[in-house]
Enzyme design. Structure first.
Site, short mmCIF file in Angstrom:
data_model
loop_
_atom_site.label_atom_id
_atom_site.label_comp_id
_atom_site.label_asym_id
_atom_site.label_seq_id
_atom_site.Cartn_x
_atom_site.Cartn_y
_atom_site.Cartn_z
CG ASP A 66 -1.83 1.13 1.37
OD1 ASP A 66 -2.70 1.54 0.59
OD2 ASP A 66 -1.56 1.85 2.33
CD GLU A 134 -3.48 -2.19 -0.87
OE1 GLU A 134 -3.98 -0.91 -0.86
OE2 GLU A 134 -3.67 -2.84 0.47
#
Length: 245
Positions: A66, A134
């Protein structure tokens, strides 16, 4: 050259050949350390416990991915759209890195067969596939380093989502989603908005919104407009309560 040949032979006869080839299809080159990517596919619902008591799953890679993705997208937008203001850059970045967009990308990668999870988790409505993307980006960063990961993500993984025209058309209307959820479950939702002036001279406004569901504060958000603040508050409700575990 000889080293590359040995590497190719190793992959060709590996029990993980299919995974090697799929990762090359996605990222454009073979991984160096396959274990990073295998870990990225382990959802917390199927965590493995080591003898020391530690749980092994992809949550740490998801956290790392992320942060890496946010930095790479911000760098791309800053370099390629010099006339865009901070607000426009922020909006475009949000549309790229949000879990709805990432889930759309994940479904195009055809990686379901490698995911390790409880059977009911993938159908629960959570941003399951976006989290997996992610985690894969976190694995890519550890395996290849930042510059190589940046090149791969900007020129391969996200290329269809980095065009400004496409981004402006991409709407993620969290407020409507949350209202529909409340209506379905017969909850009452209220968005309370307050306005604050940030400067005494040439004042600018910032809007703050609290989202209350049946009287409980479930989300809050801010923005340079009431609509933006409501969407940000609704996003918190959607991610933490509608799609939460």
């Amino acid at each position: 050259m000889l080293r590359r040949l040995f590497r190719w032979i190793e992959i060709a006869f590996s029990d993980e050949k299919a995974l090697y080839n799929d990762l090359k299809r996605i990222f454009g080159e073979y991984p160096n350390k396959l274990d990073y990517y295998k870990l990225a596919f382990i959802h917390r619902s199927a965590s493995k416990q080591l003898s020391q008591g530690y749980l092994i799953n992809n949550e740490r890679l998801e956290y790392l991915g992320d942060a890496v993705l946010g930095a790479i997208v911000a760098d791309y937008l800053f370099a390629n759209f010099p006339y865009y203001k901070e607000v426009q850059l922020t909006q475009m970045r949000s549309k790229i890195v949000n879990h709805v967009t990432l889930s759309q990308i994940a479904r195009n990668l055809d990686i379901d067969k490698y995911i390790v999870s409880q059977a009911n988790v993938q159908c629960s409505g959570k941003y399951f596939y976006g989290d997996m993307v992610e985690a894969l980006i976190g694995a890519l960063f550890l395996d290849k380093g930042f510059e190589k990961a940046k090149d791969i993500i900007q020129n391969r993984l996200l290329k269809d989502y980095l065009q400004p025209d496409n981004l402006l058309k991409l709407e993620v209307d969290f407020k409507s989603r949350v209202i529909e959820w409340c209506q379905k479950n017969r909850y009452k939702i209220v968005f309370n908005c307050t306005v604050k002036y940030l400067q005494d001279t040439n004042p600018s406004q910032m809007f703050y919104v609290d989202a209350l569901v049946d009287g409980s504060l479930l989300g809050n958000g801010k923005g340079t407009s009431k609509k933006e603040a409501e969407q940000n508050a609704a996003r918190i409700v959607w991610e933490n309560h509608v799609c939460g575990d």
